[in-house]
Scaffold this active site. Structure first.
Site, PDB file in Angstrom:
ATOM      1  N   GLU A   1      -6.528   4.428   8.221  1.00 12.41           N
ATOM      2  CA  GLU A   1      -6.325   5.865   7.999  1.00 12.41           C
ATOM      3  C   GLU A   1      -7.591   6.506   7.438  1.00 12.41           C
ATOM      4  O   GLU A   1      -7.891   7.673   7.725  1.00 12.41           O
ATOM      5  CB  GLU A   1      -5.114   6.079   7.069  1.00 12.41           C
ATOM      6  CG  GLU A   1      -3.815   5.797   7.824  1.00 12.41           C
ATOM      7  CD  GLU A   1      -2.697   5.210   6.986  1.00 12.41           C
ATOM      8  OE1 GLU A   1      -2.760   5.293   5.755  1.00 12.41           O
ATOM      9  OE2 GLU A   1      -1.756   4.640   7.584  1.00 12.41           O
TER      10      GLU A   1
ATOM     11  N   LYS B   1       0.118   4.306  -0.223  1.00 10.32           N
ATOM     12  CA  LYS B   1      -0.479   5.463   0.465  1.00 10.32           C
ATOM     13  C   LYS B   1      -0.267   6.756  -0.343  1.00 10.32           C
ATOM     14  O   LYS B   1      -0.251   6.722  -1.562  1.00 10.32           O
ATOM     15  CB  LYS B   1       0.076   5.567   1.893  1.00 10.32           C
ATOM     16  CG  LYS B   1      -0.118   4.260   2.670  1.00 10.32           C
ATOM     17  CD  LYS B   1       0.147   4.399   4.145  1.00 10.32           C
ATOM     18  CE  LYS B   1      -0.022   3.038   4.826  1.00 10.32           C
ATOM     19  NZ  LYS B   1       0.105   3.092   6.275  1.00 10.32           N
TER      20      LYS B   1
ATOM     21  N   ASN C   1       0.864  -1.184   0.000  1.00 10.05           N
ATOM     22  CA  ASN C   1       0.000   0.000   0.000  1.00 10.05           C
ATOM     23  C   ASN C   1       0.900   1.234   0.000  1.00 10.05           C
ATOM     24  O   ASN C   1       1.539   1.541   1.004  1.00 10.05           O
ATOM     25  CB  ASN C   1      -0.886  -0.049   1.260  1.00 10.05           C
ATOM     26  CG  ASN C   1      -1.703   1.216   1.457  1.00 10.05           C
ATOM     27  OD1 ASN C   1      -1.791   2.051   0.559  1.00 10.05           O
ATOM     28  ND2 ASN C   1      -2.302   1.352   2.635  1.00 10.05           N
TER      29      ASN C   1
ATOM     30  N   GLY D   1       2.659   1.898  10.736  1.00  7.73           N
ATOM     31  CA  GLY D   1       3.589   3.005  10.569  1.00  7.73           C
ATOM     32  C   GLY D   1       4.326   3.391  11.840  1.00  7.73           C
ATOM     33  O   GLY D   1       4.951   4.446  11.911  1.00  7.73           O
TER      34      GLY D   1
ATOM     35  N   SER E   1       3.626  -2.483  10.160  1.00  8.83           N
ATOM     36  CA  SER E   1       5.083  -2.504  10.303  1.00  8.83           C
ATOM     37  C   SER E   1       5.731  -3.827   9.903  1.00  8.83           C
ATOM     38  O   SER E   1       6.721  -4.249  10.502  1.00  8.83           O
ATOM     39  CB  SER E   1       5.485  -2.100  11.726  1.00  8.83           C
ATOM     40  OG  SER E   1       5.042  -0.776  12.010  1.00  8.83           O
TER      41      SER E   1
ATOM     42  N   GLU F   1      -5.176  -5.286  10.661  1.00  6.56           N
ATOM     43  CA  GLU F   1      -4.131  -4.280  10.852  1.00  6.56           C
ATOM     44  C   GLU F   1      -4.356  -3.564  12.177  1.00  6.56           C
ATOM     45  O   GLU F   1      -5.149  -2.605  12.240  1.00  6.56           O
ATOM     46  CB  GLU F   1      -4.176  -3.261   9.715  1.00  6.56           C
ATOM     47  CG  GLU F   1      -3.941  -3.863   8.352  1.00  6.56           C
ATOM     48  CD  GLU F   1      -3.407  -2.823   7.378  1.00  6.56           C
ATOM     49  OE1 GLU F   1      -2.268  -2.994   6.932  1.00  6.56           O
ATOM     50  OE2 GLU F   1      -4.096  -1.836   7.111  1.00  6.56           O
TER      51      GLU F   1
ATOM     52  N   HIS G   1      -9.469   1.123   5.259  1.00  3.40           N
ATOM     53  CA  HIS G   1      -8.139   1.212   5.885  1.00  3.40           C
ATOM     54  C   HIS G   1      -8.240   2.117   7.118  1.00  3.40           C
ATOM     55  O   HIS G   1      -9.008   3.090   7.116  1.00  3.40           O
ATOM     56  CB  HIS G   1      -7.132   1.787   4.879  1.00  3.40           C
ATOM     57  CG  HIS G   1      -5.725   1.732   5.394  1.00  3.40           C
ATOM     58  ND1 HIS G   1      -5.230   2.667   6.265  1.00  3.40           N
ATOM     59  CD2 HIS G   1      -4.739   0.823   5.204  1.00  3.40           C
ATOM     60  CE1 HIS G   1      -3.977   2.340   6.574  1.00  3.40           C
ATOM     61  NE2 HIS G   1      -3.657   1.226   5.946  1.00  3.40           N
TER      62      HIS G   1
HETATM   63  P1  PGA Z   1       2.980   0.027   7.618  1.00  2.00           P
HETATM   64  O1  PGA Z   1       1.510   0.224   6.988  1.00  2.00           O
HETATM   65  O2  PGA Z   1       3.529  -1.241   7.005  1.00  2.00           O
HETATM   66  O3  PGA Z   1       3.740   1.238   7.219  1.00  2.00           O
HETATM   67  O4  PGA Z   1       2.795  -0.121   9.081  1.00  2.00           O
HETATM   68  C1  PGA Z   1       0.640  -0.854   6.818  1.00  2.00           C
HETATM   69  C2  PGA Z   1      -0.659  -0.379   6.244  1.00  2.00           C
HETATM   70  O5  PGA Z   1      -1.126   0.701   6.607  1.00  2.00           O
HETATM   71  O6  PGA Z   1      -1.266  -1.072   5.402  1.00  2.00           O
END
Ligand code: PGA
Length: 250
Positions: free
Chosen positions: A97, A12, A10, A173, A213, A167, A95
């Site tokens: 976010e 983003k 992803n 992140g 992560s 997640e 997601h």
């Molecule tokens: P990250 O993001 O690997 O940077 O933690 C995962 C995601 O949001 O799908």
């Protein structure tokens, strides 16, 4: 039943179109595995150029979001038919976010998921608890309401097209990863819920990805858990080397 692993990146809100096409090229040329699905999820502007650049590669392309109407006066939105025509095969739905910053609710996740199915796209429904929800021992309750809301009204035949991504919000992140045990436990809960809501066959065939992560060093341990069917990767998907490292570790 064996489920095919998926490693999804992803991207983003990162990369210009040119950078995205270049990253896609690096991933496609370094890919040495045919036994798993590899998916990249660029920003909307880069989606079609990336899909075109990958047309002779097995790497699949997905959208980061999808609007619930197919067309109309909805300034700024992107629809399922547009994503499909641009070369997407998958679409992320809900997601964290989106839930956190853009007011996504169970209802809007459900509408988006249905829009993806209508367009012939495979939705990836993202679920996961926040740090405070985990500390308050509410993880399973949160997952239950996200699944029940997001999958409301779905038939078993439609569920076969859905991927779930677990997640934990506190792991996205942040560099904090769920332990292998935490991931295994949450995935087992999710699969059990799917079995109770649909049936064993659907539960056994549903792919459940872990995200939060994931990097080349921790991927093997997480992906070794029997209920973990792949990874949804953010930060570590932005460089071909680290994304390919995760694919190699799978
Ligand atoms: P990250 O993001 O690997 O940077 O933690 C995962 C995601 O949001 O799908």
């Amino acid at each position: 039943m064996s489920r095919k692993l998926m490693i999804a990146g992803n991207w983003k809100l990162h990369l210009t179109v040119e950078e995205a096409v270049s990253l896609a090229g690096g991933i496609a040329s370094g890919l040495a595995r045919e036994d798993l699905d590899v998916l990249v999820i660029p920003g909307f502007l880069a989606l079609e150029p990336v899909a075109l650049s990958l047309s002779s590669s097995p790497v699949l392309v997905g959208g980061q979001n999808i609007f619930w109407e197919d067309q109309g006066a909805f300034t700024g939105e992107v629809s399922g038919p547009q994503l499909k025509a641009a070369g997407a095969r998958y679409a992320l739905v809900g997601h964290s976010e989106r839930r956190q910053y853009f007011g996504e609710t169970e209802k809007t996740c459900n509408l988006r998921l249905n829009a993806a199915l209508r367009a012939g796209l495979r939705p990836i429904l993202c679920v996961g608890e926040t740090q405070s929800e985990r500390e308050a021992d509410q993880t399973e309750g949160v997952l239950e309401s996200q699944l029940a809301g997001g999958l409301a009204g779905l038939q078993a035949g439609q569920m076969e097209l859905v991927t779930i991504a677990y997640e934990p919000v506190w792991a996205i992140g942040t560099g904090l990863t769920a332990t292998e045990e935490q991931a295994a436990q949450a995935h087992a809960y999710l699969r059990g819920w799917i079995e109770a809501r649909f049936d064993k066959g659907v539960a056994n065939s549903t792919r459940i990805l872990y995200g939060g992560s994931v990097n080349p060093a921790n991927a093997a341990g997480l992906l070794n858990q029997p209920e973990v069917d792949g990874a949804l990767v953010g930060g570590a998907s932005l460089k071909a080397d680290s994304f390919l490292g995760i694919i190699q570790a799978a």
